[in-house]
Scaffold this motif. Structure first.
Motif, PDB file in Angstrom:
ATOM      1  N   GLY A 130       0.814  -1.203   0.000  1.00 56.60           N
ATOM      2  CA  GLY A 130       0.000   0.000   0.000  1.00 56.60           C
ATOM      3  C   GLY A 130       0.850   1.255   0.000  1.00 56.60           C
ATOM      4  N   LEU A 190      -0.357   7.819   3.814  1.00 54.42           N
ATOM      5  CA  LEU A 190      -0.943   9.146   3.612  1.00 54.42           C
ATOM      6  C   LEU A 190      -0.119  10.206   4.344  1.00 54.42           C
ATOM      7  CD1 LEU A 190      -4.733   8.337   4.156  1.00 54.42           C
ATOM      8  CD2 LEU A 190      -3.496   8.514   1.992  1.00 54.42           C
ATOM      9  N   VAL A 229      -3.090   3.013   3.339  1.00 55.79           N
ATOM     10  CA  VAL A 229      -4.119   2.687   2.345  1.00 55.79           C
ATOM     11  C   VAL A 229      -3.606   1.498   1.534  1.00 55.79           C
ATOM     12  CG1 VAL A 229      -5.406   3.478   0.330  1.00 55.79           C
ATOM     13  CG2 VAL A 229      -4.922   5.068   2.194  1.00 55.79           C
ATOM     14  N   TYR A 264      -7.450   0.195  -2.959  1.00 56.56           N
ATOM     15  CA  TYR A 264      -8.477   0.805  -2.112  1.00 56.56           C
ATOM     16  C   TYR A 264      -8.212   2.296  -1.977  1.00 56.56           C
ATOM     17  CZ  TYR A 264      -9.776  -3.938  -0.920  1.00 56.56           C
ATOM     18  OH  TYR A 264     -10.195  -5.245  -0.995  1.00 56.56           O
ATOM     19  N   ASP A 265      -9.252   3.034  -1.580  1.00 59.34           N
ATOM     20  CA  ASP A 265      -9.077   4.467  -1.337  1.00 59.34           C
ATOM     21  C   ASP A 265      -9.355   4.813   0.123  1.00 59.34           C
ATOM     22  OD1 ASP A 265     -11.803   4.152  -1.236  1.00 59.34           O
ATOM     23  OD2 ASP A 265     -12.252   5.593  -2.809  1.00 59.34           O
ATOM     24  N   ARG A 266      -9.461   3.780   0.964  1.00 57.57           N
ATOM     25  CA  ARG A 266      -9.688   3.975   2.391  1.00 57.57           C
ATOM     26  C   ARG A 266      -8.532   3.369   3.174  1.00 57.57           C
ATOM     27  NH1 ARG A 266     -14.576   0.934   3.923  1.00 57.57           N
ATOM     28  NH2 ARG A 266     -13.970  -0.368   2.183  1.00 57.57           N
ATOM     29  N   THR A 267      -8.251   3.958   4.335  1.00 56.63           N
ATOM     30  CA  THR A 267      -7.229   3.407   5.218  1.00 56.63           C
ATOM     31  C   THR A 267      -7.786   2.173   5.931  1.00 56.63           C
ATOM     32  OG1 THR A 267      -7.891   4.658   7.175  1.00 56.63           O
ATOM     33  CG2 THR A 267      -6.313   5.733   5.665  1.00 56.63           C
ATOM     34  N   GLU A 282     -10.370   3.058   8.362  1.00 59.74           N
ATOM     35  CA  GLU A 282     -11.697   3.406   7.850  1.00 59.74           C
ATOM     36  C   GLU A 282     -12.499   2.167   7.467  1.00 59.74           C
ATOM     37  OE1 GLU A 282     -11.308   7.644   5.679  1.00 59.74           O
ATOM     38  OE2 GLU A 282      -9.958   6.113   4.857  1.00 59.74           O
ATOM     39  N   LYS A 284     -10.978  -5.310   6.882  1.00 58.98           N
ATOM     40  CA  LYS A 284      -9.526  -5.255   7.060  1.00 58.98           C
ATOM     41  C   LYS A 284      -8.937  -6.660   7.129  1.00 58.98           C
ATOM     42  CE  LYS A 284      -5.949  -4.066  10.356  1.00 58.98           C
ATOM     43  NZ  LYS A 284      -5.645  -3.717  11.722  1.00 58.98           N
TER      44      LYS A 284
END
Length: 191
Positions: free
Chosen positions: A136, A139, A155, A159-162, A165, A171
Motif C-alpha cells: 500500500g 498518507l 491505504v 483501495y481508497d480507504r485506510t 476506515e 480489514k
C-alpha cells in the motif's frame, strides 16, 4: 484444539478471535499464567515471532502461536520494520509512532509501503512459519477511527480507504495479519 496466542495486545486478540471463530479454544498469555514480558530482541520480524513462540513453548509447554508485524516504508529503507512498535520511543505509543513516521516522510513523494506479519506456530515442539504481506501507501495524515497502530495512515493497494476506515471484517480479509492467519488456519485444519 487449545492454542495460546502469545500476545498481550487486546486489539490483535480481538482481530484474531473474530477470524478463528469457535474452531479453536484460544487462550491468552494470562490464561496460561504467563505474566512476564516476553522478549522481542531479534533484528527481524521472523526472529521476534519465533522468539516469542519458543518462549511460551519452552516455559509453559503449551501449543501456541506468536506473531510479529512491522510496517516497511520504501523511502525510509524499510523503517520502521522490526522497530514498528517503538518507533516513537519508549514506552510504546501509537500516537508517537505515527507522529515520528509522518515527520520522517515529510516532503517525500514516494510513500509506498507494506505491512508484513510473520506467525510462528509451535505444536508439540514442531515449528511452522506463515507470512502475510499487504502492499500500500502512506498518507500525509491520519484518517479513520478503527484499527490500531499505523492503520490510520495506511491505504492498501486497490483501495481508497485506510485500514482505520474499514470494518474489522473488511480489514481482516485483506490485511497482512489476515493473510498470515488464513495460512495458519488452513494448516491447522489440514493437520
Amino acid at each position: 484444539m487449545t492454542l495460546c496466542f502469545a500476545t498481550n495486545n487486546a486489539s490483535k486478540l480481538a482481530e484474531i478471535s473474530a477470524m478463528l471463530g469457535d474452531q479453536f479454544d484460544l487462550k491468552t498469555l494470562k490464561d496460561i499464567g504467563c505474566f512476564e514480558e516476553i522478549p522481542e530482541t531479534q533484528d527481524t520480524i521472523l526472529g521476534n515471532s519465533r522468539q516469542k513462540a519458543a518462549h511460551v513453548w519452552d516455559h509453559y509447554r503449551v501449543n501456541c502461536f506468536a506473531d510479529d508485524s512491522g510496517l516497511e516504508v520504501d523511502a525510509l529503507n524499510g523503517e520502521p520494520g522490526v522497530h514498528s512498535a517503538y518507533y516513537g520511543g519508549h514506552p510504546r505509543s501509537y500516537e508517537r509512532n505515527l507522529t515520528q513516521l509522518l515527520a520522517n516522510l515529510a516532503g517525500i513523494t514516494d510513500r509506498t509501503a507494506r505491512f508484513r506479519t510473520v506467525i510462528t506456530l509451535v505444536i508439540n515442539g514442531n515449528y511452522a512459519v506463515f507470512e502475510g504481506i499487504a502492499e500500500g501507501r502512506i498518507l500525509t495524515g491520519p484518517r479513520g477511527t478503527g484499527g490500531f497502530g499505523y492503520d490510520p495512515v495506511f491505504v492498501p493497494d486497490g483501495y481508497d480507504r485506510t485500514f482505520a476506515e474499514m470494518s474489522m471484517a473488511e480489514k481482516s480479509a485483506i490485511s497482512h495479519r489476515g493473510k498470515a492467519f488464513e495460512k495458519l488456519v488452513a494448516f491447522l485444519k489440514k493437520n
